[in-house]
Design a protein around this motif. Structure first.
Motif, PDB file in Angstrom:
ATOM      1  N   MET A   1     -31.898  14.870   6.802  1.00 10.47           N
ATOM      2  CA  MET A   1     -32.796  16.016   6.868  1.00 10.47           C
ATOM      3  C   MET A   1     -34.167  15.598   7.381  1.00 10.47           C
ATOM      4  O   MET A   1     -34.794  16.324   8.149  1.00 10.47           O
ATOM      5  N   MET A   2     -34.627  14.430   6.970  1.00 11.75           N
ATOM      6  CA  MET A   2     -35.906  13.952   7.479  1.00 11.75           C
ATOM      7  C   MET A   2     -35.836  13.766   8.986  1.00 11.75           C
ATOM      8  O   MET A   2     -36.795  14.058   9.700  1.00 11.75           O
TER       9      MET A   2
ATOM     10  N   LEU B   1     -33.952  15.391  11.166  1.00 14.99           N
ATOM     11  CA  LEU B   1     -33.998  16.678  11.852  1.00 14.99           C
ATOM     12  C   LEU B   1     -35.386  17.300  11.741  1.00 14.99           C
ATOM     13  O   LEU B   1     -35.914  17.849  12.708  1.00 14.99           O
ATOM     14  N   ALA B   2     -35.976  17.174  10.562  1.00 16.50           N
ATOM     15  CA  ALA B   2     -37.314  17.737  10.361  1.00 16.50           C
ATOM     16  C   ALA B   2     -38.314  17.102  11.322  1.00 16.50           C
ATOM     17  O   ALA B   2     -39.126  17.793  11.940  1.00 16.50           O
TER      18      ALA B   2
ATOM     19  N   LYS C   1     -37.650  15.726  14.148  1.00 12.70           N
ATOM     20  CA  LYS C   1     -37.305  16.142  15.508  1.00 12.70           C
ATOM     21  C   LYS C   1     -37.818  17.552  15.790  1.00 12.70           C
ATOM     22  O   LYS C   1     -38.242  17.863  16.903  1.00 12.70           O
ATOM     23  N   LYS C   2     -37.771  18.393  14.783  1.00 15.19           N
ATOM     24  CA  LYS C   2     -38.198  19.776  14.966  1.00 15.19           C
ATOM     25  C   LYS C   2     -39.699  19.940  14.775  1.00 15.19           C
ATOM     26  O   LYS C   2     -40.227  21.046  14.855  1.00 15.19           O
TER      27      LYS C   2
ATOM     28  N   HIS D   1     -41.431  19.377  11.971  1.00 16.49           N
ATOM     29  CA  HIS D   1     -41.882  19.781  10.632  1.00 16.49           C
ATOM     30  C   HIS D   1     -42.503  18.585   9.938  1.00 16.49           C
ATOM     31  O   HIS D   1     -41.904  17.997   9.049  1.00 16.49           O
ATOM     32  N   THR D   2     -43.699  18.213  10.373  1.00 18.61           N
ATOM     33  CA  THR D   2     -44.320  17.049   9.762  1.00 18.61           C
ATOM     34  C   THR D   2     -45.254  17.491   8.663  1.00 18.61           C
ATOM     35  O   THR D   2     -45.672  18.642   8.600  1.00 18.61           O
TER      36      THR D   2
END
Lengths: 231, 231
Positions: free
Chosen positions: A86-87, A89-90, A92-93, A95-96
Motif C-alpha cells: 500500500m505504501m 501504491l500511495a 506512486k499516486k 499520496h505523501t
DNA sequence: TTCATGCTTCGACAATAGACGAAGTGTGTT
DNA sequence: AACACACTTCGTCTATTGTCGAAGCATGAA
C-alpha cells in the motif's frame, strides 16, 4: 449473496489516521506498548485501547502479555507485506505525508521493513545473494530456496539456521520495496541477518524511526560481504 | 513531520462498503458505467457519483468519456494487484462475505483478475509457460521476460505482440493469486491471451460475475496448449 | 494491605461522511 | 427546437465512529 473475501474491514481498519500511524509504527518490527502507540498516534490511551481492540479483531496485530505490560506487534509477515504494498501504491499516486522531511534519503538508503532490512542496501543484499547462487527464486511463489552454498555462507557468519528451519515461519521470502520497487529478503533469515548487523555493531536503529543507520566501517564491511555483481 | 507515503487515503477509499463493491466489480476488467456500478453497489446514482469522484481523486480508477456514457475502469494493474493482495489477506483472516455461494469453486477454478486469467487455470498456464522456457522470471522485479521461443509460441496462436511492445504498459508481469497464493500472468500479454480464449470460443464470461467458464472442448484445447510439466 | 502503574470499559459528545431528493449540465436523438 | 438520457452538483438529514473524561480491573511493588 456476493462471493469471495471481503476487503471492507481491512480497508476501514487501515483507513483511519490514528490506526494507520500505529501500523506504520509497528512496521519498525519492534513490539510496542499501548502507551507508546498512543504517543505515536497522538491520541489518549483510552482511544488507543479501542483502536487496538479493533485491529486485533481484524487480525492485523497480536498482543503478548508480559507482566503488567502488553506488547503489540503486527500479526504476521503478510500484514507487513500488505502495508508495504500500500505504501508503494500511495507513493506512486502521490499520496505523501504532509512534508517529506530531511530524513527521507536516509530512509531510502536503509530501513527496517517489519523485521528485516529494506531500502537500497536491502535490495543490494538481495541481489548479491541471488547473483552468487546463494538464493534461488522459485517459479510460482515468493518463497525462496537457500542453496547449499548459501547455507555455508550464513553458517560462516555464525548464524545457525537449524532452529529457524523448524518454525512454521518461512526461512526465505521476497518482499517488495516501496521506494525501489524491487525485492528484498524477508523471512526468518532476513530477520537473522539484520540481527547480525546489529550484533556486529555495523548498524543501529535510529530511535523511534524506521531508519537503520550504518556506521562508516559497518557499511564498508557490508559492501565487502554483499558486493554488487554484474550479470 | 512524519516521513514517507500515506496509507490512510487508500485505506479509507477501499474501506467503504459501497466503494469496495464497485472496486471488486471493476476487478472483472470490464469498463462499467456509473449506473451499472450503482446497481452493483445497491445505491442511488447521486451517491455513486460522489464515490466515483473520490475514487478518481485517489487515483484508483479512471474514466473514459464516450458519447453520453462514461466508462469507469481501474486506474492500472497496480490497483488490481493491491485489491487481489487484500483479498488474499482477507480470505486468510476469515473476513469472508456473508455466505460463500455455490459459485465459489467455479471462481477458484478460473476467473478474471482485472484483465487477465486467474485461478487454477491461470496458475497452470503460468507454470506451463515457465517450465517450457517461454517465460523467464527476473531476479529483482515482478516483470517477466518473454524468450524467443515464447515469442514464436504466441505468434503461432495468431497473437501479434508488436503493438503491445510499443505501449508503456509492461508486456509480461506476474500477479499473485488470492485463492492459490501462487503467481499467474498479468500484463498486456496476459490480456491478449485471455482475449484469445474468448475469441476461439474456448471460454466466456459469466454475466456480471468474475467467473470465466470454459466449455468442455475449450478446456481440452487449453489443457493441450498449456500442459502441466514436472520439474 | 496499600499504593502505583498500565490498560480496559463505560458513557456521552462531536465531527465526519455516507445517504437521498431535487435541481442542473451536457450529450445525443427525434 | 424539444426531448430523453446519463451523470453531476447542491443541500439536508442521519448514522456512524472517533474522541475523551471518569471509573474499573488487573499486575507488580512497597
Amino acid at each position: 449473496m456476493k462471493e469471495g473475501p471481503d476487503i471492507t474491514l481491512l480497508g476501514s481498519l487501515i483507513g483511519d489516521p490514528a490506526r494507520a500511524n500505529m501500523l506504520t509504527a509497528l512496521m519498525s518490527g519492534k513490539a510496542l506498548t499501548a502507551s507508546e502507540l498512543a504517543a505515536e498516534a497522538g491520541i489518549t490511551l483510552q482511544t488507543t485501547s479501542a483502536h487496538l481492540g479493533k485491529l486485533e479483531g481484524g487480525g492485523l496485530i497480536r498482543q503478548r502479555k508480559q507482566g503488567r505490560h502488553r506488547y503489540f506487534t503486527l500479526a504476521d509477515d503478510d500484514v507487513g507485506g500488505l502495508l508495504e504494498t500500500m505504501m508503494g501504491l500511495a507513493a506512486k499516486k502521490g499520496h505523501t505525508r504532509t512534508r517529506t522531511g530531511p530524513r527521507a534519503p536516509a530512509l531510502r538508503k536503509a530501513r527496517v521493513c517489519y523485521n528485516h532490512l529494506a531500502g537500497e542496501l536491502g535490495v543490494q543484499m538481495y541481489d548479491s545473494l541471488l547473483a552468487r547462487g546463494f538464493l534461488q527464486e522459485q517459479a510460482d511463489e515468493d518463497l525462496l530456496i537457500l542453496s547449499d552454498q548459501g547455507r555455508d555462507f550464513v553458517a560462516d557468519l555464525g548464524i545457525d539456521i537449524s532452529p529457524l528451519n523448524q518454525s512454521r515461519r518461512p526461512l526465505c521470502k521476497s518482499c517488495l520495496d516501496w521506494s525501489a520497487r524491487r525485492s528484498h529478503l524477508a523471512g526468518s533469515l532476513g530477520t537473522a541477518l539484520l540481527e547480525h548487523f546489529y550484533h556486529k555493531g555495523w548498524a543501529k536503529r535510529v530511535e523511534g524511526q524506521r531508519i537503520v543507520e550504518f556506521s562508516r566501517p559497518g557499511e564498508v564491511s557490508f559492501q565487502k560481504l554483499f558486493p554488487l555483481i554484474e550479470c
